[in-house]
Design a protein around this motif. Structure first.
Motif, mmCIF file in Angstrom:
data_model
loop_
_atom_site.group_PDB
_atom_site.id
_atom_site.type_symbol
_atom_site.label_atom_id
_atom_site.label_comp_id
_atom_site.label_asym_id
_atom_site.label_seq_id
_atom_site.Cartn_x
_atom_site.Cartn_y
_atom_site.Cartn_z
ATOM 1 N N HIS A 124 0.836 -1.207 0.000
ATOM 2 C CA HIS A 124 0.000 0.000 0.000
ATOM 3 C C HIS A 124 0.871 1.257 0.000
ATOM 4 O O HIS A 124 0.602 2.219 -0.749
ATOM 5 C CB HIS A 124 -0.912 -0.007 1.223
ATOM 6 N N GLU A 125 1.919 1.253 0.799
ATOM 7 C CA GLU A 125 2.828 2.408 0.814
ATOM 8 C C GLU A 125 3.555 2.554 -0.519
ATOM 9 O O GLU A 125 3.827 3.673 -0.977
ATOM 10 C CB GLU A 125 3.830 2.257 1.964
ATOM 11 N N GLU B 97 1.222 4.312 -2.898
ATOM 12 C CA GLU B 97 1.183 5.749 -2.607
ATOM 13 C C GLU B 97 2.446 6.444 -3.098
ATOM 14 O O GLU B 97 2.394 7.535 -3.689
ATOM 15 C CB GLU B 97 1.017 5.976 -1.098
ATOM 16 N N HIS C 15 2.854 9.224 -5.963
ATOM 17 C CA HIS C 15 3.495 10.484 -5.546
ATOM 18 C C HIS C 15 4.663 10.843 -6.463
ATOM 19 O O HIS C 15 4.827 12.002 -6.861
ATOM 20 C CB HIS C 15 3.960 10.332 -4.099
ATOM 21 N N HIS D 138 -0.757 -1.321 -9.323
ATOM 22 C CA HIS D 138 -1.316 0.037 -9.362
ATOM 23 C C HIS D 138 -2.431 0.136 -10.401
ATOM 24 O O HIS D 138 -3.485 0.761 -10.148
ATOM 25 C CB HIS D 138 -0.218 1.054 -9.701
ATOM 26 N N LYS E 283 -5.473 -0.725 3.722
ATOM 27 C CA LYS E 283 -5.629 0.722 3.548
ATOM 28 C C LYS E 283 -6.807 1.236 4.366
ATOM 29 O O LYS E 283 -6.704 2.269 5.037
ATOM 30 C CB LYS E 283 -5.825 1.035 2.067
ATOM 31 N N ARG F 216 2.863 6.758 8.200
ATOM 32 C CA ARG F 216 3.874 6.186 7.302
ATOM 33 C C ARG F 216 5.182 6.023 8.061
ATOM 34 O O ARG F 216 5.939 6.980 8.209
ATOM 35 C CB ARG F 216 4.074 7.092 6.102
#
Length: 407
Positions: free
Chosen positions: A279-280, A283, A287, A349, A393, A402
Motif C-alpha cells: 500500500h505504501e 502511494e 506520488h 497500481h 488501507k 507512514r
C-alpha cells in the motif's frame, strides 16, 4: 461516628424536600370547560350589580403528585459485632456441639449458628445423636487448624491472613463440601491474586475443577499454557500425570492449540506488514509520477533544486527501483528480478487505479487492457491481492502513519 438515628433520618427529609420541589404535574385546561361558569357569573351580575366580577381563571393548574418512597436495601456490620460473634465462638459459651477433627482437640460450637450458616451441617446435626445434651459431628480429611478456621468463618466471617494462606486449599474444599459460597469466593479471590505458584498450580487446578470454580480453573489453565516448560517439570505435574491421564491429555491439547493460534497470529501480522508495504509502495509510486520526488519527477514537471526532501518512507527504495528499471537493458518480466518486481508494482497500481485515462503512472492503461487477456486463475490471484491491500488501507483510517520502509 454518626448515630444510626441520624443517618436513617437523612434520606426521608431529603426525599420530602425534593419531592415538593420537583414532583410537579402540569395539566392543560380547555377554555370550553369554563364556559358554564362564566355564564352563571354573568347572570348573577345582572341580578345583583354589587357582586364584583370573578377573577380570570388560570390556564394551567399545578398539582403535587406523590410517589412512594423507595429506600435502598443496605446493611453494614460494625467491627464490634464481628468481634462479638468471634468471642462467642472462641469462648464456646453455651455450646451444644462438639466438632471432632483428625488430629486435634474438640471444637465447641452452637447448632443454631452452624445450621443457619451451612445447610449441609444443618442436615448433619438433624441426623446426629445426642449424648448428655451434646451433639457430635466429625469433619474429616483436613487438619485441625483448617477446621477451626472454617468454623470461625461461619460465626463472624473473620480469618487470619496467615491461616488463610496456609490452609486456603483446605478451606476451598470445606466451603464446597459444606455449601458456604462466601468462603469459596474468598478463597478463589486470594488464589487469583497471587497465591498460586508453579508448585501448587496443579493442585489448585484439580481442586477448582472438582469444587466447581470455573474462573479459577480457566486462570490455572492459562498459566499452565503460558509457562508449560516450568509447570511440566514440577512434582505436581508428575503426580497429576500418574493419577489423571485424561487431564494431562486435555492440557497438552490446550498447549498445542495455543501454539497454533500464536503461529497463526504471527503469520497474519507478517502478512499484514507485506500488504502495508504494498500500500505504501502504491502511494509512493503515485506520488513520484504525479508530484515529483527528489530527482525523479513527472513527465510534465521540472523538479526544483530547493525542493524539500520527500516524506514518503517507501520512496527511497522505490526510487532506486525506478532508476534501475529505466536503465536496465533486459527489462523483461522474467529476465531481471528487479524489473520483475517493478512490473508487478505497475500492474498492481493499474488494478487499483480508477482513472487510467488521465493517470500519470507509466503503463497504467496498458495493464488495464492486458487484464482482459489473462486467465481466470491469474485474475483470481490478483483480485485477492488487491482486496488485501485495500483492506489494509481501510484499516489505517483517514490519517495513516507512514513509518515502515519498503524494498
Amino acid at each position: 461516628m454518626a448515630s444510626p438515628d441520624l443517618v436513617s433520618s437523612l434520606p426521608c427529609s431529603t426525599d420530602e424536600s425534593f419531592s415538593g420541589s420537583f414532583n410537579i404535574a402540569i395539566e392543560e385546561t380547555s377554555p370550553a370547560n369554563f364556559l358554564p361558569v362564566l355564564e352563571v357569573s354573568n347572570s348573577s351580575v345582572c341580578n345583583n350589580s354589587n357582586i364584583p366580577k370573578p377573577p380570570l381563571l388560570p390556564g394551567k393548574t399545578y398539582t403535587k403528585t406523590s410517589y412512594p418512597k423507595r429506600l435502598a436495601n443496605c446493611s453494614s456490620v460494625p467491627r464490634e459485632t464481628k468481634d462479638t460473634w468471634d468471642k462467642l465462638f472462641k469462648d464456646g459459651y453455651g455450646a451444644d456441639i462438639h466438632i471432632i477433627t483428625e488430629d486435634g482437640p474438640i471444637i465447641p460450637a452452637h447448632s443454631c449458628v452452624l445450621g443457619v450458616a451451612s445447610p449441609v451441617l444443618g442436615n448433619f446435626l438433624q441426623l446426629s445423636k445426642v449424648k448428655k445434651g451434646i451433639r457430635y459431628i466429625k469433619i474429616p480429611g483436613v487438619p485441625c487448624e483448617a477446621a477451626y478456621a472454617f468454623i470461625r468463618f461461619l460465626y463472624s466471617s473473620s480469618f487470619e491472613e496467615e491461616e488463610m494462606k496456609k490452609f486456603v486449599l483446605h478451606l476451598l474444599v470445606l466451603s464446597h463440601s459444606y455449601s458456604v459460597p462466601s468462603l469459596k469466593r474468598l478463597c478463589a479471590h486470594h488464589l487469583e491474586q497471587g497465591w498460586m505458584t508453579p508448585e501448587n498450580l496443579m493442585d489448585v487446578l484439580q481442586l477448582a475443577r472438582k469444587c466447581d470454580v470455573p474462573r479459577l480453573s480457566l486462570i490455572c489453565t492459562r498459566m499452565i499454557v503460558k509457562d508449560f516448560k516450568t509447570i511440566s517439570s514440577t512434582q505436581g505435574w508428575k503426580v497429576m500425570k500418574r493419577v489423571d491421564p485424561a487431564l494431562e491429555q486435555e492440557l497438552l491439547e490446550a498447549v498445542v492449540e495455543a501454539d497454533s493460534r500464536k503461529e497463526e497470529r504471527l503469520k497474519k501480522i507478517e502478512e499484514k506488514k507485506v500488504y502495508l508495504q504494498l500500500h505504501e509502495a502504491m502511494e509512493a509510486l503515485l506520488h513520484i509520477c504525479r508530484d515529483g520526488c527528489r530527482t525523479i519527477g513527472p513527465r510534465d514537471k521540472v523538479l526544483k533544486g530547493s525542493q524539500v526532501a520527500c516524506g514518503f518512507p517507501a520512496c527511497k527504495g522505490l526510487e532506486t527501483l525506478v532508476r534501475h528499471f529505466s536503465s536496465c537493458k533486459t527489462r523483461v518480466p522474467g529476465g531481471c528480478v528487479h524489473c520483475k518486481r517493478m512490473w508487478q508494482l505497475l500492474e498492481l497500481h493499474s488494478r487499483m487505479c480508477s482513472e487510467p485515462d488521465c493517470c500519470k503512472v507509466p503503463l497504467c492503461r496498458h495493464f488495464k487492457e492486458k487484464m482482459q487477456q489473462q486467465s481466470k486463475k491469474d485474475e483470481t490471484k490478483w483480485k485477492l491481492l488487491v482486496s488485501k491491500v485495500i483492506a489494509v488501507k481501510n484499516s489505517l483510517g483517514p490519517f495513516p502513519a507512514r513509518s515502515s520502509g519498503l524494498l
